[in-house]
Design an enzyme around this catalytic site. Sequence first.
Site, PDB file in Angstrom:
ATOM      1  N   GLU A 216     -13.126   7.719  19.112  1.00 55.45           N
ATOM      2  CA  GLU A 216     -13.362   8.824  18.174  1.00 55.45           C
ATOM      3  C   GLU A 216     -14.590   8.553  17.310  1.00 55.45           C
ATOM      4  O   GLU A 216     -15.458   9.414  17.133  1.00 55.45           O
ATOM      5  CB  GLU A 216     -12.149   9.018  17.249  1.00 55.45           C
ATOM      6  CG  GLU A 216     -10.881   9.459  17.946  1.00 55.45           C
ATOM      7  CD  GLU A 216     -10.007   8.293  18.400  1.00 55.45           C
ATOM      8  OE1 GLU A 216     -10.543   7.196  18.671  1.00 55.45           O
ATOM      9  OE2 GLU A 216      -8.784   8.492  18.496  1.00 55.45           O
ATOM     10  N   GLY A 271      -7.302  -3.767  10.248  1.00 55.39           N
ATOM     11  CA  GLY A 271      -7.894  -2.446  10.001  1.00 55.39           C
ATOM     12  C   GLY A 271      -7.238  -1.708   8.839  1.00 55.39           C
ATOM     13  O   GLY A 271      -7.912  -1.173   7.958  1.00 55.39           O
ATOM     14  N   ARG A 272      -5.912  -1.692   8.813  1.00 58.20           N
ATOM     15  CA  ARG A 272      -5.207  -0.931   7.768  1.00 58.20           C
ATOM     16  C   ARG A 272      -5.177  -1.655   6.425  1.00 58.20           C
ATOM     17  O   ARG A 272      -4.648  -1.139   5.453  1.00 58.20           O
ATOM     18  CB  ARG A 272      -3.795  -0.574   8.247  1.00 58.20           C
ATOM     19  CG  ARG A 272      -2.992  -1.737   8.774  1.00 58.20           C
ATOM     20  CD  ARG A 272      -1.776  -1.270   9.567  1.00 58.20           C
ATOM     21  NE  ARG A 272      -1.073  -2.367  10.216  1.00 58.20           N
ATOM     22  CZ  ARG A 272      -1.393  -2.883  11.404  1.00 58.20           C
ATOM     23  NH1 ARG A 272      -2.410  -2.384  12.070  1.00 58.20           N
ATOM     24  NH2 ARG A 272      -0.689  -3.867  11.926  1.00 58.20           N
ATOM     25  N   HIS A 388       7.927  22.878  -2.956  1.00 60.23           N
ATOM     26  CA  HIS A 388       7.971  24.239  -2.407  1.00 60.23           C
ATOM     27  C   HIS A 388       7.848  24.220  -0.891  1.00 60.23           C
ATOM     28  O   HIS A 388       7.533  25.238  -0.273  1.00 60.23           O
ATOM     29  CB  HIS A 388       6.870  25.082  -3.053  1.00 60.23           C
ATOM     30  CG  HIS A 388       7.052  25.179  -4.535  1.00 60.23           C
ATOM     31  ND1 HIS A 388       7.806  26.162  -5.128  1.00 60.23           N
ATOM     32  CD2 HIS A 388       6.638  24.356  -5.530  1.00 60.23           C
ATOM     33  CE1 HIS A 388       7.820  25.953  -6.441  1.00 60.23           C
ATOM     34  NE2 HIS A 388       7.124  24.857  -6.710  1.00 60.23           N
ATOM     35  N   LYS A 508      -4.294   5.259  24.238  1.00 58.74           N
ATOM     36  CA  LYS A 508      -5.768   5.212  24.298  1.00 58.74           C
ATOM     37  C   LYS A 508      -6.228   5.032  25.735  1.00 58.74           C
ATOM     38  O   LYS A 508      -7.140   5.695  26.209  1.00 58.74           O
ATOM     39  CB  LYS A 508      -6.296   4.006  23.493  1.00 58.74           C
ATOM     40  CG  LYS A 508      -6.264   4.152  21.994  1.00 58.74           C
ATOM     41  CD  LYS A 508      -7.024   2.948  21.400  1.00 58.74           C
ATOM     42  CE  LYS A 508      -6.702   2.748  19.938  1.00 58.74           C
ATOM     43  NZ  LYS A 508      -7.267   1.508  19.396  1.00 58.74           N
TER      44      LYS A 508
HETATM   45  O1  F6P Z   1      -5.321   3.048  15.840  1.00 66.44           O
HETATM   46  C1  F6P Z   1      -5.521   1.718  16.076  1.00 66.44           C
HETATM   47  C2  F6P Z   1      -6.602   1.120  15.244  1.00 66.44           C
HETATM   48  O2  F6P Z   1      -6.967  -0.083  15.862  1.00 66.44           O
HETATM   49  C3  F6P Z   1      -6.222   0.872  13.784  1.00 66.44           C
HETATM   50  O3  F6P Z   1      -5.489  -0.270  13.604  1.00 66.44           O
HETATM   51  C4  F6P Z   1      -7.564   0.842  13.145  1.00 66.44           C
HETATM   52  O4  F6P Z   1      -7.477   0.974  11.762  1.00 66.44           O
HETATM   53  C5  F6P Z   1      -8.227   2.006  13.826  1.00 66.44           C
HETATM   54  O5  F6P Z   1      -7.756   1.934  15.170  1.00 66.44           O
HETATM   55  C6  F6P Z   1      -9.721   2.019  13.790  1.00 66.44           C
HETATM   56  O6  F6P Z   1     -10.260   0.885  14.413  1.00 66.44           O
HETATM   57  P1  F6P Z   1     -11.780   0.493  14.238  1.00 66.44           P
HETATM   58  O7  F6P Z   1     -12.015   0.200  12.788  1.00 66.44           O
HETATM   59  O8  F6P Z   1     -11.982  -0.709  15.089  1.00 66.44           O
HETATM   60  O9  F6P Z   1     -12.623   1.651  14.680  1.00 66.44           O
END
Ligand code: F6P
Length: 544
Positions: A216, A271-272, A388, A508
């Site tokens: 993406e 990442g999170r 609501h 994916k």
């Molecule tokens: O959805 C999976 C994931 O690997 C998440 O853990 C991560 O935050 C996101 O995709 C984005 O990944 P990247 O920062 O490598 O683009």
Amino acid sequence: MLQSHNPTQAKAWKHLENLYQQAKNKTIKQLFTENPQRSEDFSLNFENMYVDYSKTLLTLDIKNQLIELAKFCGLQEAIQAMFTGQKINQTEGRAVLHTALRNAFINEPLILDGVDIKIRIKQVLEKMKLFCNRVQTGEFLGYNGKKITTIVNIGIGGSDLGPYMVTEALKPYWVKGIQTYFVSNVDANHIKFVLEKIKAEDTLFIIASKTFTTQETMANAQTAKAWFLNDVGDSQHIAQHFVALSTNSKAVKDFGIAEDLQFEFWDWVGGRYSLWSAIGLSIALTIGYKHFEDLLLGASKMDDHFKTAPFENNIPVMMALVGIWHVNFCNYNQLAILPYNQLLHRFPAFLQQADMESNGKYVNRHGETLDYSTVPTIFGEAGTNGQHAFYQLLHQGTQIIPCDFIGVVNATSDHKNQQDILFANFIAQTEALMNGLSIEEVCKTETNTKIQPFKVFQGNRPTMSIVLKDLTPYNLGSMIAMYEHKIFVQGVIWNIFSFDQFGVELGKKLANVVLKDFEKNTNTHDGSTETLINLYKKWVHASI
Ligand code: F6P
């Protein structure tokens, strides 16, 4: 390394099962009558934050047994293991050190694989600071000498949700004249509507991706690059308009971004959990570097609290234990996150990833299938909007859904009367969910016996109240860190690995297969999938 255990083998687990048999015959309301001190006994303070878990069925016995359970599961050792950089993300062979990103100010080395990572963290922070100042002062300009006033962060998941949530929450701190956008969805409508609003000459695109391979993000980044080049012509100008936040230097270089505009982070930042790293550049540019530092500092103070406070006074630990009680003993498998503050409107979405991507697992640390539940489904919405929409279910649905109510006392808007209304609603909802409305009470105002049952509220629905005095960068940092540690504690107790995310891979991979199959005449899927592929091919061509 984290030791493995089976929480259901703990004596405390059995005690808690028995305690639930007693607790289920009680109401939360009764617990308040029995103990006038309940509100003090079941609440905690941290600086300008107050956490109240008294509107639950927890008793002192239950609390003590939950703490025993945490001890059985080696929580103290696990906390120590995380903070000292042991490779607790065992399935990926990585340390988990987002906490180190926010205490770089403290001059204590942290050695990982022979390297003091504090030095590297400080170098990147220094680079971010310098860059923010250069952009703000106009020393870093666009290709034709225009000041950068538009930031577009292109990323997804942890490279979007955290920074987007934080910049929204801290809108009152935005640097004057800066406009920031976030593009995440591969649906080109997302980037299209942003590109329509902006001008190439004053825009900085931040390509935020830990791996720099995410489909993406790469698709959106290429679209942005093509749009930019179409407008500007000369590819040399990319150097003034594209920066990268990534661990993958080679891919960044291949994309055409110069090394000095790559802001590095490391594989030990999940990442999170990455908003504290270079991934926070969009935050720092939007609210100013100093405020970004305050965010880190607030989180770091929560880290200290989490590391040192005894479990019974430890906010993330107690929040996690209340959650364990709800999921594993009361069998409540959902959790609503309800911030009574419009600026926190992305907080539920942020927590969805943080919590469900971390602990949405059915395999324990031995690779065996669990026979107990892990993370509940997280959903939510800013109050009062949610009232609501789905609160009917919270009050009268067949399932009991625990809720985290989050309130901010001091509004940053000027309308004190609206703030009073907002906060009154927050408090009232927690009271209504607990007390309900009995048939006797209904009869006082509703005389139609046919209608009366519909107006009864069973009540006894548990809530936690998290109150911040103000929504400052510092307090927000503390609150985010509090939730991160809550997630960590629950993962430890459930004996799962919270820092990998293999569950996102299969979809994916298959998306790439399907993408290729759009070009083929035959495919090898099941009937439903094949029909969907063919339908797409038929309709997409028909509409061109
Ligand atoms: O959805 C999976 C994931 O690997 C998440 O853990 C991560 O935050 C996101 O995709 C984005 O990944 P990247 O920062 O490598 O683009």
